[in-house]
Write an enzyme that holds these catalytic residues in place. Structure first.
Site, mmCIF file in Angstrom:
data_model
loop_
_atom_site.group_PDB
_atom_site.id
_atom_site.type_symbol
_atom_site.label_atom_id
_atom_site.label_comp_id
_atom_site.label_asym_id
_atom_site.label_seq_id
_atom_site.Cartn_x
_atom_site.Cartn_y
_atom_site.Cartn_z
ATOM 1 N N TRP A 1 -10.471 -8.985 1.965
ATOM 2 C CA TRP A 1 -11.123 -9.346 0.707
ATOM 3 C C TRP A 1 -11.106 -10.860 0.474
ATOM 4 C CZ3 TRP A 1 -8.104 -4.944 1.175
ATOM 5 C CH2 TRP A 1 -8.672 -3.725 0.762
ATOM 6 N N ARG B 1 0.831 -1.215 0.000
ATOM 7 C CA ARG B 1 0.000 0.000 0.000
ATOM 8 C C ARG B 1 0.860 1.258 0.000
ATOM 9 N NH1 ARG B 1 -2.893 2.460 4.697
ATOM 10 N NH2 ARG B 1 -4.382 3.958 3.821
ATOM 11 N N HIS C 1 0.518 3.946 -2.936
ATOM 12 C CA HIS C 1 0.074 5.315 -2.686
ATOM 13 C C HIS C 1 1.171 6.346 -2.967
ATOM 14 C CE1 HIS C 1 -3.845 4.733 -0.238
ATOM 15 N NE2 HIS C 1 -3.646 3.696 -1.050
#
Length: 359
Positions: free
Chosen positions: A261, A117, A121
């Site tokens: 998920w 992440r 990002h």
């Protein structure tokens, strides 16, 4: 040592040549007998003594010159050796990052997802029209980007990598953060990600891109395309990149959403796509932001932006493809993720491309 001895010998030979030349020059320039007789105080024995002294001083001076030459030549060699730096061993950096991934007291037992992440990002702020943003600069070091709500929780990843930055000070933060994403993907079972070094760190807050460039998980396909098209991606690359949702989970204290998920959030696979098409998703009844849970167990979740991938025909054909063919997903993800990490980076033409082996 042999080189220094040879150097000293050459220096002494030069000294001998200098001394001999000095003697010859002095001998040829001695006054004639007629000239000497003009001075009552000078005699033959005095002349011989003077010549002997001249030869002695010439030899001493020659040896001194040789010693000086040897000293400075060896000092220059030592200085050159000291100034040559060993190239940064990126394989060593890779292994060092891999060594800190596992953590039984963090989330699902790995820092891998949060490092992915961070890399994502840090890179996903690029705007191809304006030509700024992206991983170059590591601008999340500055307050405006570090405190952006979209980056909540990434201080954990940056702090995790700080000791490695101190251990390898030559690597830029921008290279370190993107390399950490590569390490995490590969070490959690994902494909090899080609990676190049060459990013530089910005020196001031002026380099921070405008906020609002990262995807908003609460929105659907039109927003998704706006964000990714701005960076230069097509529909196939968009779906491949979103497949990274196979990793990690959402946190209410960061994004506001909650849950993983997939049932294997520390393993990179095509399970995100499999679950997306196979499970029946219902809206979660809670006080938090709108999200969905699987009807069968209520243990998994999907975001509005995730379900947009199966609502949109242009996206769904790639979702179906990747759900059936993990190898194809891995190949396309590797290409798209490598592209993401390089957006806006002015690499040198001879920048090497690394394909790391897992630790």
């Amino acid at each position: 040592m042999a080189i220094r001895i040879n150097t000293a010998r050459r220096a002494l030979n030069r000294a001998a040549v200098v001394a001999t030349s000095s003697r010859i020059a002095l001998a040829s320039s001695r006054p004639s007998a007629l000239t000497v007789r003009r001075f009552a105080s000078e005699s033959g024995s005095g002349e011989a003594k003077s010549g002997s002294n001249t030869w002695l001083w010439a030899s001493v001076l020659g040896l001194a010159a040789a010693s000086g030459y040897y000293y400075y030549s060896t000092q220059d060699t030592a200085n050159v050796k000291a100034s040559v730096k060993k190239p940064l061993d990126y394989n060593a950096v890779y292994k060092r990052i891999a060594a800190v991934l596992d953590a039984s007291d963090y989330d699902d037992g790995s820092y891998g997802p949060v490092l992915v992440r961070l890399a994502w990002h840090a890179s996903g702020t690029f705007d191809k029209k304006v030509g700024n943003g992206g991983s170059n600069g590591a601008t999340m070091r500055f307050g405006p980007e570090a405190n952006d709500g979209a980056n909540a929780g990434l201080q954990i990843a940056r702090d995790l990598l700080e000791p490695i930055k101190k251990e390898f000070p030559e690597i830029s933060y921008a290279d370190l953060w993107t390399l950490a994403g590569v390490v995490a993907i590969q070490e959690m079972g994902g494909p090899v990600i080609p990676w190049r070094p060459g990013r530089a760190d910005a020196v001031s807050v002026a380099a921070v891109p405008p906020q609002g460039r990262l995807p908003d998980a609460s929105k659907e396909q039109s927003h998704i395309r706006d964000v990714f098209y701005r960076m230069g991606f097509n529909d196939q690359e968009i779906v491949a990149l979103v497949g990274a949702h196979a990793l990690g989970r959402c946190h209410t204290d960061r994004s506001g959403f909650e849950g993983p998920w997939t049932f294997a959030p520390t393993t990179f696979s095509n399970q995100y796509f499999v679950k997306l098409v196979q499970e029946k998703w219902v809206e979660k009844k809670w006080s938090g932001p709108k999200q969905y849970i699987d009807k069968a167990t209520g243990s998994l979740m999907m975001l509005p932006a995730d379900l947009a991938l199966i609502k949109d025909r242009g996206f769904k054909k790639f979702v179906d493809l990747y759900a059936k063919d993990q190898d194809k997903f891995f190949a396309d993800f590797s290409s798209a993720f490598s592209k993401l990490l390089e957006l806006g980076v002015p690499f040198k033409e001879d920048a090497p491309v690394y394909k790391f082996e897992t630790a």
